[in-house]
Design an enzyme around this catalytic site. Structure first.
Site, PDB file in Angstrom:
ATOM      1  N   LYS A 100       0.807  -1.220   0.000  1.00 52.23           N
ATOM      2  CA  LYS A 100       0.000   0.000   0.000  1.00 52.23           C
ATOM      3  C   LYS A 100       0.843   1.274   0.000  1.00 52.23           C
ATOM      4  O   LYS A 100       0.383   2.327  -0.455  1.00 52.23           O
ATOM      5  CB  LYS A 100      -0.928   0.011   1.213  1.00 52.23           C
ATOM      6  N   SER A 128      -8.876  -0.421   6.575  1.00 53.94           N
ATOM      7  CA  SER A 128      -8.854  -1.407   7.664  1.00 53.94           C
ATOM      8  C   SER A 128      -7.459  -1.545   8.260  1.00 53.94           C
ATOM      9  O   SER A 128      -7.282  -2.258   9.235  1.00 53.94           O
ATOM     10  CB  SER A 128      -9.339  -2.766   7.154  1.00 53.94           C
TER      11      SER A 128
END
Length: 392
Positions: A100, A128
């Site tokens: 990410k 999350s």
């Protein structure tokens, strides 16, 4: 079709000789035969997607020197199945412990390039955990006197692993908790954007995020040469929101057309991508789905930017059980000596599973398989407890 797909015409003619060409069964077989070819002819119109290969090349230049060039490890013989060689791209060793960071740093740097206002950038997202940590660190690293960037504000579900919440705060992010649904995340993030005049960077739908994730495949292709190979025969990618899958699908199709099989991996209890792919229409999770999976990083669904890319450029999607995910995660810890999170274990479970190896066997030319280990942010005590409950 007679000019472009003669082999399909021949198959259809042979089917027709054996049955009624007007029957629903026959027509369904025609569609199934044509569908893979339709997918790959559709990709030629590159402007229909939110990114192109050129965006990924620009992303590579932006993130160079900031992201880690993570290792590509050849799996031990004990992890090889039916004559295949497995190669693992260890994004668990990326900054903040997941892929990410690539998309997050590319998105913020691109926004700085476009920012003409004198006020500091204010960034908001929902996540999350992995995108949360990545954006928090990216905002911190991009903050300079010349181009100030405020600490990122992250909306996280209350059910997000505590280790990910704490890590996000440690990177400088402001964590705001919400209910566990995707709708609750988006609603809270929208409210904060409105109140603060902030910029929202979606974890999987933002084009700059998607392009940043696509840089992984460019590294994989370079690293395969170290093993005396030009490219893998297939690549397995975990899918949740689809940013990782979409960015790398665009990169691989641009470089190799349909010569590489692009396979997505998904938990059975979070199978929106699989169901969408099978029916050819974008569907969400069922309303009564509690999203109760050990692969907490894959709970989000495909969106309007990622779904068309997955629909057109991906070869197949396989789903795996919670037990298979935990078993593959444990096997990776023990045999590859890499501490991955269960979301990464989903891809390993597909690579080791009977369904994938039967359909894409070494007899069909699928020998060298790359698996993207998407992250390593794992609550080890909680995960090992689940493994013990299953007798693993």
């Amino acid at each position: 079709q007679r000019e472009v797909l003669p082999e399909i015409e021949q198959k259809l003619m042979s089917k027709q000789q054996g049955g009624d060409s007007k029957s629903p069964c026959f027509l369904k077989k025609c569609v199934l035969l044509l569908l893979p070819h339709v997918r790959f002819t559709m990709q030629k119109d590159k402007d229909q997607y939110c990114i192109t290969f050129e965006h990924i090349e620009k992303a590579l230049q932006r993130v160079k020197g900031t992201v880690c060039r993570t290792p590509l490890l050849k799996g031990p013989s004990s992890m090889n199945v039916q004559g295949k060689e497995l190669y693992f791209k260890v994004e668990a060793m990326q900054h903040t412990g997941s892929f990410k960071f690539r998309g997050a740093i590319n998105a913020i740097k691109a926004q700085i390039e476009q920012n003409t206002a004198p006020k500091p950038l204010c960034i908001v997202t929902h996540s999350s955990g992995n995108h949360a940590q990545a954006l928090a660190l990216a905002a911190k690293l991009c903050d300079t006197e010349e181009c100030p960037v405020k600490p990122a504000t992250i909306v996280m579900p209350r059910g997000a692993p505590q280790v990910k919440q704490e890590a996000t705060r440690s990177y400088g992010g402001e964590v705001i908790l919400c209910d566990n649904s995707n709708e609750a995340r988006q609603e809270k993030a929208n409210l904060i954007v409105s109140e603060r005049g902030a910029s929202f960077i979606h974890p999987s739908e933002n084009p700059f995020v998607i392009a940043g994730q696509g840089t992984i495949s460019l590294e994989i292709i370079e690293q395969f040469k170290d093993f005396g190979l030009n490219a893998p025969d297939a690549i397995i990618i975990p899918v949740g929101g689809g940013g990782l899958a979409s960015g790398n699908a665009v990169a691989l199709r641009a470089l190799f057309s349909d010569k590489i099989k692009i396979i997505l991996a998904e938990p059975k209890v979070l199978d929106d991508a699989k169901r969408s792919f099978d029916c050819g229409q974008h569907v969400k999770h069922d309303p009564d789905n509690k999203l109760d999976s050990v692969a907490d990083g894959l709970k989000t669904t495909l969106g309007p930017n990622t779904w068309p890319i997955v629909r057109d450029l991906v070869d197949d999607i396989f789903t795996v059980s919670e037990e298979d995910i935990l078993h593959a995660t444990k096997q990776t810890w023990e045999q590859l000596k890499v501490c991955i999170e269960p979301s990464a274990g989903v891809g390993v479970a597909v690579a080791l599973g009977k369904e994938f190896n039967s359909k894409y066997s070494s007899d069909k030319g699928i020998v060298n398989v790359a698996v993207i280990l998407c992250g390593g942010n794992v609550d080890i005590l909680k995960t090992t407890k689940k493994m013990e409950q299953l007798g693993l």
